[in-house]
Scaffold this motif. Structure first.
Motif, PDB file in Angstrom:
ATOM      1  N   LYS A  69       0.825  -1.212   0.000  1.00  0.00           N
ATOM      2  CA  LYS A  69       0.000   0.000   0.000  1.00  0.00           C
ATOM      3  C   LYS A  69       0.863   1.268   0.000  1.00  0.00           C
ATOM      4  O   LYS A  69       0.549   2.237  -0.693  1.00  0.00           O
ATOM      5  N   ASN A  70       1.947   1.257   0.779  1.00  0.00           N
ATOM      6  CA  ASN A  70       2.844   2.412   0.808  1.00  0.00           C
ATOM      7  C   ASN A  70       3.499   2.651  -0.550  1.00  0.00           C
ATOM      8  O   ASN A  70       3.597   3.790  -1.010  1.00  0.00           O
ATOM      9  N   GLU A  71       3.938   1.584  -1.187  1.00  0.00           N
ATOM     10  CA  GLU A  71       4.591   1.719  -2.490  1.00  0.00           C
ATOM     11  C   GLU A  71       3.595   2.168  -3.559  1.00  0.00           C
ATOM     12  O   GLU A  71       3.922   2.972  -4.428  1.00  0.00           O
ATOM     13  N   VAL A  72       2.372   1.651  -3.507  1.00  0.00           N
ATOM     14  CA  VAL A  72       1.338   2.091  -4.447  1.00  0.00           C
ATOM     15  C   VAL A  72       1.039   3.569  -4.235  1.00  0.00           C
ATOM     16  O   VAL A  72       0.873   4.327  -5.192  1.00  0.00           O
ATOM     17  N   SER A  73       0.999   3.990  -2.977  1.00  0.00           N
ATOM     18  CA  SER A  73       0.761   5.402  -2.669  1.00  0.00           C
ATOM     19  C   SER A  73       1.868   6.277  -3.265  1.00  0.00           C
ATOM     20  O   SER A  73       1.595   7.340  -3.826  1.00  0.00           O
ATOM     21  N   LYS A  74       3.099   5.813  -3.161  1.00  0.00           N
ATOM     22  CA  LYS A  74       4.222   6.562  -3.752  1.00  0.00           C
ATOM     23  C   LYS A  74       4.077   6.630  -5.274  1.00  0.00           C
ATOM     24  O   LYS A  74       4.327   7.665  -5.882  1.00  0.00           O
ATOM     25  N   LEU A  75       3.681   5.506  -5.872  1.00  0.00           N
ATOM     26  CA  LEU A  75       3.478   5.488  -7.323  1.00  0.00           C
ATOM     27  C   LEU A  75       2.359   6.441  -7.729  1.00  0.00           C
ATOM     28  O   LEU A  75       2.466   7.141  -8.739  1.00  0.00           O
ATOM     29  N   GLN A  76       1.288   6.469  -6.937  1.00  0.00           N
ATOM     30  CA  GLN A  76       0.184   7.373  -7.248  1.00  0.00           C
ATOM     31  C   GLN A  76       0.641   8.828  -7.160  1.00  0.00           C
ATOM     32  O   GLN A  76       0.273   9.646  -8.009  1.00  0.00           O
ATOM     33  N   ALA A  77       1.443   9.143  -6.149  1.00  0.00           N
ATOM     34  CA  ALA A  77       1.957  10.510  -6.007  1.00  0.00           C
ATOM     35  C   ALA A  77       2.876  10.848  -7.177  1.00  0.00           C
ATOM     36  O   ALA A  77       2.824  11.962  -7.724  1.00  0.00           O
ATOM     37  N   GLN A  78       3.725   9.907  -7.566  1.00  0.00           N
ATOM     38  CA  GLN A  78       4.623  10.129  -8.704  1.00  0.00           C
ATOM     39  C   GLN A  78       3.811  10.302  -9.989  1.00  0.00           C
ATOM     40  O   GLN A  78       4.107  11.182 -10.803  1.00  0.00           O
ATOM     41  N   TYR A  79       2.793   9.490 -10.169  1.00  0.00           N
ATOM     42  CA  TYR A  79       1.924   9.590 -11.340  1.00  0.00           C
ATOM     43  C   TYR A  79       1.267  10.978 -11.390  1.00  0.00           C
ATOM     44  O   TYR A  79       1.234  11.617 -12.439  1.00  0.00           O
ATOM     45  N   GLN A  80       0.760  11.417 -10.246  1.00  0.00           N
ATOM     46  CA  GLN A  80       0.099  12.727 -10.202  1.00  0.00           C
ATOM     47  C   GLN A  80       1.074  13.840 -10.539  1.00  0.00           C
ATOM     48  O   GLN A  80       0.739  14.769 -11.278  1.00  0.00           O
TER      49      GLN A  80
END
Length: 170
Positions: free
Chosen positions: A122-133
């Protein structure tokens, strides 16, 4: 999916070795669902009742029926040790021979590893989502800058020149 699941329950209603059932996780079945890690609905679990596994196959009747016919049968377990190969029998005997608190500790450690793995995911997905944004915002900003630099006017001039050139040829 519910009609197909109901049809599957009917098909296995008289099975002496397989149970196909449903549980309402919002009412009386809440504790059971929590104990087996049900987090979303519908969730399908299968296997030994004390160690259920997630089902990830198709949700149509044909897929469910095929899976059930191939997998819902007595399996190697402490209750059916005669169905186990020698390696699995030895593993079961090792766990059965452990003191209760020792086995409880190993189970707790395994559950903690799964929890930690889920948290990390979940933490890594959150980082990916932030990077995507951020990438999306950067792209949009760059596109605005490019358009503001006169791209629209350039296109209009090119279209006008092409149109004018076509008029001159007539």
């Amino acid at each position: 999916m519910k009609p197909d699941w109901d049809k599957l329950m009917d098909a296995f209603a008289d099975s002496p070795t397989a149970l196909v059932a449903d549980v309402d996780c919002t009412a009386e079945g809440k504790d059971l669902c929590s104990a087996h890690g049900v987090k979303g609905y519908p969730t399908i679990k299968w296997g030994d009742p004390s160690a259920l596994e997630d089902y990830n196959g198709g949700r149509d009747y044909a897929s469910l029926e095929t899976f059930a016919k191939e997998n819902l049968k007595p399996m190697c377990s402490p209750a059916n040790i005669d169905l186990c190969d020698d390696a699995k029998k030895a593993e079961i005997e090792k766990f059965l021979g452990m003191a209760g608190e020792e086995l409880d500790k190993l189970i707790a450690e395994g559950n903690k590893k799964i929890e930690d793995n889920e948290t990390n995911f979940k933490n890594e997905v959150s980082k990916l989502q932030a990077q995507y944004q951020k990438l999306m915002d950067d792209k949009d900003l760059e596109e605005i800058k490019i358009k503001a630099s006169g791209l629209g006017l350039m296109k209009a001039c090119a279209a006008h020149a092409a149109k004018s050139k076509g008029s001159d040829e007539l």
